[in-house]
Design a protein around this motif. Structure first.
Motif, PDB file in Angstrom:
ATOM      1  N   PRO A  59      -1.319   2.813   5.597  1.00 41.88           N
ATOM      2  CA  PRO A  59      -2.476   3.644   5.934  1.00 41.88           C
ATOM      3  C   PRO A  59      -3.058   3.287   7.291  1.00 41.88           C
ATOM      4  CG  PRO A  59      -3.165   1.863   4.513  1.00 41.88           C
ATOM      5  CD  PRO A  59      -1.667   1.717   4.671  1.00 41.88           C
ATOM      6  N   VAL A  60      -3.844   4.183   7.839  1.00 40.38           N
ATOM      7  CA  VAL A  60      -4.567   3.906   9.066  1.00 40.38           C
ATOM      8  C   VAL A  60      -5.465   2.693   8.870  1.00 40.38           C
ATOM      9  CG1 VAL A  60      -6.373   5.543   8.390  1.00 40.38           C
ATOM     10  CG2 VAL A  60      -6.178   4.855  10.779  1.00 40.38           C
ATOM     11  N   GLY A  61      -5.558   1.848   9.897  1.00 42.27           N
ATOM     12  CA  GLY A  61      -6.424   0.681   9.840  1.00 42.27           C
ATOM     13  C   GLY A  61      -5.813  -0.544   9.199  1.00 42.27           C
ATOM     14  N   ALA A  62      -4.582  -0.441   8.693  1.00 39.10           N
ATOM     15  CA  ALA A  62      -3.945  -1.598   8.052  1.00 39.10           C
ATOM     16  C   ALA A  62      -3.653  -2.682   9.088  1.00 39.10           C
ATOM     17  CB  ALA A  62      -2.661  -1.182   7.351  1.00 39.10           C
ATOM     18  N   VAL A  63      -3.928  -3.936   8.708  1.00 39.59           N
ATOM     19  CA  VAL A  63      -3.540  -5.080   9.537  1.00 39.59           C
ATOM     20  C   VAL A  63      -2.130  -5.478   9.111  1.00 39.59           C
ATOM     21  CG1 VAL A  63      -4.080  -7.440  10.203  1.00 39.59           C
ATOM     22  CG2 VAL A  63      -5.929  -5.840   9.720  1.00 39.59           C
ATOM     23  N   LEU A  64      -1.188  -5.419  10.037  1.00 38.61           N
ATOM     24  CA  LEU A  64       0.221  -5.569   9.694  1.00 38.61           C
ATOM     25  C   LEU A  64       0.549  -7.001   9.273  1.00 38.61           C
ATOM     26  CD1 LEU A  64       1.754  -3.361  12.515  1.00 38.61           C
ATOM     27  CD2 LEU A  64       1.474  -2.787  10.094  1.00 38.61           C
ATOM     28  N   VAL A  84       7.275  -1.981  19.779  1.00 41.50           N
ATOM     29  CA  VAL A  84       6.643  -3.299  19.813  1.00 41.50           C
ATOM     30  C   VAL A  84       7.519  -4.278  19.031  1.00 41.50           C
ATOM     31  CG1 VAL A  84       4.581  -4.620  19.222  1.00 41.50           C
ATOM     32  CG2 VAL A  84       4.363  -2.259  19.998  1.00 41.50           C
ATOM     33  N   ASP A  85       7.933  -5.350  19.690  1.00 41.45           N
ATOM     34  CA  ASP A  85       8.845  -6.304  19.049  1.00 41.45           C
ATOM     35  C   ASP A  85       8.156  -7.147  17.983  1.00 41.45           C
ATOM     36  OD1 ASP A  85      10.992  -5.487  20.630  1.00 41.45           O
ATOM     37  OD2 ASP A  85      10.469  -6.872  22.241  1.00 41.45           O
ATOM     38  N   ASP A  86       6.877  -7.492  18.195  1.00 43.42           N
ATOM     39  CA  ASP A  86       6.179  -8.370  17.252  1.00 43.42           C
ATOM     40  C   ASP A  86       4.786  -7.810  16.969  1.00 43.42           C
ATOM     41  OD1 ASP A  86       5.417 -10.431  15.633  1.00 43.42           O
ATOM     42  OD2 ASP A  86       5.081 -11.872  17.251  1.00 43.42           O
ATOM     43  N   PRO A  87       4.681  -6.823  16.053  1.00 46.93           N
ATOM     44  CA  PRO A  87       3.383  -6.220  15.774  1.00 46.93           C
ATOM     45  C   PRO A  87       2.565  -6.914  14.690  1.00 46.93           C
ATOM     46  CG  PRO A  87       5.091  -4.994  14.669  1.00 46.93           C
ATOM     47  CD  PRO A  87       5.782  -6.129  15.384  1.00 46.93           C
ATOM     48  N   LEU A  88       3.006  -8.072  14.214  1.00 47.41           N
ATOM     49  CA  LEU A  88       2.273  -8.769  13.156  1.00 47.41           C
ATOM     50  C   LEU A  88       0.825  -9.019  13.583  1.00 47.41           C
ATOM     51  CD1 LEU A  88       4.765 -11.454  11.796  1.00 47.41           C
ATOM     52  CD2 LEU A  88       3.871  -9.473  10.587  1.00 47.41           C
ATOM     53  N   GLY A  89      -0.110  -8.731  12.676  1.00 44.05           N
ATOM     54  CA  GLY A  89      -1.519  -8.956  12.943  1.00 44.05           C
ATOM     55  C   GLY A  89      -2.204  -7.825  13.687  1.00 44.05           C
ATOM     56  N   ARG A  90      -1.419  -6.861  14.192  1.00 42.27           N
ATOM     57  CA  ARG A  90      -2.016  -5.724  14.899  1.00 42.27           C
ATOM     58  C   ARG A  90      -2.560  -4.714  13.889  1.00 42.27           C
ATOM     59  NH1 ARG A  90       0.127  -5.038  20.123  1.00 42.27           N
ATOM     60  NH2 ARG A  90      -1.381  -3.310  20.307  1.00 42.27           N
ATOM     61  N   VAL A  91      -3.460  -3.853  14.352  1.00 41.70           N
ATOM     62  CA  VAL A  91      -4.111  -2.873  13.490  1.00 41.70           C
ATOM     63  C   VAL A  91      -3.539  -1.491  13.773  1.00 41.70           C
ATOM     64  CG1 VAL A  91      -6.311  -1.822  12.831  1.00 41.70           C
ATOM     65  CG2 VAL A  91      -6.224  -4.246  13.457  1.00 41.70           C
ATOM     66  N   LEU A  92      -3.190  -0.764  12.718  1.00 34.70           N
ATOM     67  CA  LEU A  92      -2.628   0.568  12.881  1.00 34.70           C
ATOM     68  C   LEU A  92      -3.707   1.560  13.298  1.00 34.70           C
ATOM     69  CD1 LEU A  92      -0.180   0.986   9.856  1.00 34.70           C
ATOM     70  CD2 LEU A  92       0.391   0.650  12.265  1.00 34.70           C
ATOM     71  N   ALA A  93      -3.399   2.329  14.327  1.00 32.32           N
ATOM     72  CA  ALA A  93      -4.318   3.364  14.784  1.00 32.32           C
ATOM     73  C   ALA A  93      -4.207   4.637  13.956  1.00 32.32           C
ATOM     74  CB  ALA A  93      -4.053   3.683  16.250  1.00 32.32           C
ATOM     75  N   GLY A  94      -3.136   4.766  13.219  1.00 33.36           N
ATOM     76  CA  GLY A  94      -2.914   5.934  12.373  1.00 33.36           C
ATOM     77  C   GLY A  94      -1.922   5.579  11.283  1.00 33.36           C
ATOM     78  N   PRO A  95      -1.781   6.433  10.261  1.00 29.94           N
ATOM     79  CA  PRO A  95      -0.821   6.138   9.195  1.00 29.94           C
ATOM     80  C   PRO A  95       0.614   6.231   9.706  1.00 29.94           C
ATOM     81  CG  PRO A  95      -1.710   8.348   8.947  1.00 29.94           C
ATOM     82  CD  PRO A  95      -2.482   7.706  10.064  1.00 29.94           C
ATOM     83  N   VAL A  96       1.506   5.452   9.103  1.00 29.53           N
ATOM     84  CA  VAL A  96       2.928   5.509   9.442  1.00 29.53           C
ATOM     85  C   VAL A  96       3.742   5.620   8.157  1.00 29.53           C
ATOM     86  CG1 VAL A  96       2.652   4.181  11.577  1.00 29.53           C
ATOM     87  CG2 VAL A  96       3.206   2.992   9.465  1.00 29.53           C
ATOM     88  N   PRO A 166      -9.853   2.507  12.453  1.00 27.65           N
ATOM     89  CA  PRO A 166      -9.684   1.272  11.666  1.00 27.65           C
ATOM     90  C   PRO A 166     -10.978   0.913  10.956  1.00 27.65           C
ATOM     91  CG  PRO A 166     -10.026   0.732  13.963  1.00 27.65           C
ATOM     92  CD  PRO A 166      -9.973   2.236  13.891  1.00 27.65           C
ATOM     93  N   GLY A 167     -10.877   0.581   9.665  1.00 26.83           N
ATOM     94  CA  GLY A 167     -12.073   0.172   8.932  1.00 26.83           C
ATOM     95  C   GLY A 167     -12.427  -1.273   9.235  1.00 26.83           C
ATOM     96  N   ASP A 168     -13.694  -1.603   9.132  1.00 30.46           N
ATOM     97  CA  ASP A 168     -14.127  -2.984   9.379  1.00 30.46           C
ATOM     98  C   ASP A 168     -13.476  -3.960   8.412  1.00 30.46           C
ATOM     99  OD1 ASP A 168     -15.654  -2.099  11.421  1.00 30.46           O
ATOM    100  OD2 ASP A 168     -17.592  -2.359  10.450  1.00 30.46           O
ATOM    101  N   ARG A 169     -13.282  -3.554   7.166  1.00 31.49           N
ATOM    102  CA  ARG A 169     -12.640  -4.449   6.197  1.00 31.49           C
ATOM    103  C   ARG A 169     -11.229  -4.796   6.628  1.00 31.49           C
ATOM    104  NH1 ARG A 169     -12.844  -1.333   0.739  1.00 31.49           N
ATOM    105  NH2 ARG A 169     -12.154   0.269   2.207  1.00 31.49           N
ATOM    106  N   ASP A 170     -10.550  -3.835   7.247  1.00 34.14           N
ATOM    107  CA  ASP A 170      -9.177  -4.065   7.684  1.00 34.14           C
ATOM    108  C   ASP A 170      -9.128  -5.006   8.877  1.00 34.14           C
ATOM    109  OD1 ASP A 170      -8.157  -2.202   5.799  1.00 34.14           O
ATOM    110  OD2 ASP A 170      -8.832  -0.594   7.107  1.00 34.14           O
ATOM    111  N   LEU A 171     -10.200  -5.027   9.678  1.00 33.61           N
ATOM    112  CA  LEU A 171     -10.191  -5.830  10.888  1.00 33.61           C
ATOM    113  C   LEU A 171     -10.583  -7.273  10.635  1.00 33.61           C
ATOM    114  CD1 LEU A 171     -11.831  -3.314  13.381  1.00 33.61           C
ATOM    115  CD2 LEU A 171      -9.459  -4.052  13.346  1.00 33.61           C
TER     116      LEU A 171
END
Length: 210
Positions: A59-64, A84-96, A166-171
């Motif tokens: 979902p959008v806003g998920a922290v990977l 992106v080779d290493d997206p761990l910890g990044r926040v999704l701007a939209g659903p994938v 992104p939701g605050d809870r996700d961040l």
């Protein structure tokens, strides 16, 4: 003459043996020729490259996290640019979707305004989380600063694109502040007024009619 006769007998015996087995020898030679031909025309193995993709629908806003990602081998000509080779910890701007490669424009950050030199990506806190739920990435809105004490409001930025939700809870896991953050694209002259309004007023929005 005896040794010569013996040699002739051996040669004749070998010739008879070859003639008796000529079909078998012909089949063997044919098989060798076919195998050599197939090896010569066989296509080389297709070259692939490892690409990080979503392991499941996200979902959008998920922290990977590690369980959200996997690596698949794809032909180089189908790999999208800016993966992106290493997206761990990044926040999704939209659903994938599951299997979708993670590119820079799918993640919250400056790349959300790639190709738009007139904009910067900036977070804005809306006072009501339910208000933010009405928005969708790609909406164009006007940001309005409201002062409840003075009962005044004014537009601080017009025709602002919504880049991410992104939701605050996700961040951060938990947020002590009310409302919800949204990421918008601001022009240079809008950045100052919106920043001041975010501190001094409640920032709300209307859908742009322009």
């Amino acid at each position: 003459m005896e040794p010569l006769s013996r040699v002739r007998r051996v040669v004749l015996a070998v010739r008879r043996a070859v003639l008796r087995r000529r079909r078998l020898l012909a089949a063997a030679l044919t098989a060798v020729a076919v195998a050599a031909g197939l090896h010569a025309v066989a296509a080389p193995p297709e070259r692939t490259t490892g690409v990080v993709v979503a392991a499941r629908d996200l979902p959008v806003g998920a922290v990977l996290a590690p369980g959200d990602l996997t690596t698949v081998d794809l032909p180089p000509d189908v790999v999208p640019p800016d993966v992106v080779d290493d997206p761990l910890g990044r926040v999704l701007a939209g659903p994938v979707r599951a299997g979708e490669p993670l590119t820079d424009v799918r993640l919250v950050g400056p790349d959300l305004v790639a190709g738009r030199s007139d904009l910067v990506a900036a977070p804005v806190r809306l006072p009501d989380a339910a208000m933010a739920d009405l928005l969708r990435v790609g909406d164009v809105i006007d940001l309005v600063a409201a002062d409840p004490q003075r009962a005044t409001s004014h537009v601080v930025a017009s025709e602002v694109p919504v880049l991410a939700l992104p939701g605050d809870r996700d961040l951060s896991g938990a947020s002590a502040l009310p409302g919800r953050l949204v990421v918008v694209g601001l022009g240079g002259r809008d950045l100052g007024p919106v920043s001041v309004a975010s501190v001094r007023s409640f920032v709300t929005f209307t859908w742009s009619s322009r």
